[in-house]
Enzyme design. Structure first.
Site, PDB file in Angstrom:
ATOM      1  N   HIS A   1     -22.991 -14.679  10.379  1.00  0.00           N
ATOM      2  CA  HIS A   1     -22.140 -15.282  11.396  1.00  0.00           C
ATOM      3  C   HIS A   1     -20.921 -15.875  10.691  1.00  0.00           C
ATOM      4  CE1 HIS A   1     -25.518 -15.923  14.590  1.00  0.00           C
ATOM      5  NE2 HIS A   1     -25.416 -14.680  14.183  1.00  0.00           N
TER       6      HIS A   1
ATOM      7  N   GLU B   1     -19.590 -18.772  10.851  1.00  0.00           N
ATOM      8  CA  GLU B   1     -19.828 -20.114  10.316  1.00  0.00           C
ATOM      9  C   GLU B   1     -20.506 -20.032   8.951  1.00  0.00           C
ATOM     10  OE1 GLU B   1     -20.778 -20.380  14.818  1.00  0.00           O
ATOM     11  OE2 GLU B   1     -20.849 -18.874  13.237  1.00  0.00           O
TER      12      GLU B   1
ATOM     13  N   CYS C   1     -25.108 -20.986  16.819  1.00  0.00           N
ATOM     14  CA  CYS C   1     -26.548 -20.832  17.032  1.00  0.00           C
ATOM     15  C   CYS C   1     -27.268 -21.910  16.227  1.00  0.00           C
ATOM     16  CB  CYS C   1     -27.008 -19.435  16.599  1.00  0.00           C
ATOM     17  SG  CYS C   1     -26.938 -19.165  14.805  1.00  0.00           S
TER      18      CYS C   1
ATOM     19  N   CYS D   1     -26.823 -21.584  12.368  1.00  0.00           N
ATOM     20  CA  CYS D   1     -25.496 -22.027  11.933  1.00  0.00           C
ATOM     21  C   CYS D   1     -25.361 -23.535  12.078  1.00  0.00           C
ATOM     22  CB  CYS D   1     -24.409 -21.303  12.721  1.00  0.00           C
ATOM     23  SG  CYS D   1     -24.236 -19.563  12.264  1.00  0.00           S
TER      24      CYS D   1
END
Length: 95
Positions: free
Chosen positions: A11, A13, A39, A42
Site C-alpha cells: 500500500h 502508506e 487499512c 497501514c
C-alpha cells in the site's frame, strides 16, 4: 493475484514509511496524506512510525483502523471538496 488481492505490492502508506526509513528520514511527529482511509495494517505502521496526523479523501470499509487511531491518539481528517473534516475518533462519540 490471490483472493482478489495483488500479493506482490505494498500500500502507498507502507511504501512511504519504508522509503523514509531507507533514506533516514524520521517520521516522528509528522503527518501523512493518502488517497483513502488506511487499512488496519497501514494504521498500525503509521502509529508505530510516530505519524501524528492522517488526512485522506476516500473512505475504506475498515472501522478497526479508526479504532486503532483513536487508541493511539492519532488525529484523523478527511479531505472533502477543499475542506478538512475531523474524523470522530473519540470512543465516547463512536459507540
Amino acid at each position: 493475484m490471490r483472493a482478489g488481492h495483488c500479493i506482490r505490492s505494498l500500500h502507498a502508506e507502507q511504501n512511504a514509511i519504508l522509503q523514509a526509513a531507507m533514506i533516514g528520514v524520521a517520521l516522528e511527529g509528522s503527518m501523512i496524506y493518502v488517497t483513502c482511509q488506511p487499512c488496519n495494517t497501514c494504521a498500525k505502521m503509521i502509529i508505530n512510525a510516530g505519524i501524528v496526523r492522517v488526512v485522506y479523501e476516500g473512505d475504506y470499509p475498515d472501522p478497526f483502523s479508526i479504532e486503532l487511531f483513536r487508541e493511539a491518539g492519532t488525529e484523523v481528517y478527511t479531505y472533502d471538496q477543499g475542506r478538512l473534516l475531523e474524523v470522530v475518533t473519540d470512543k465516547a462519540h463512536v459507540d
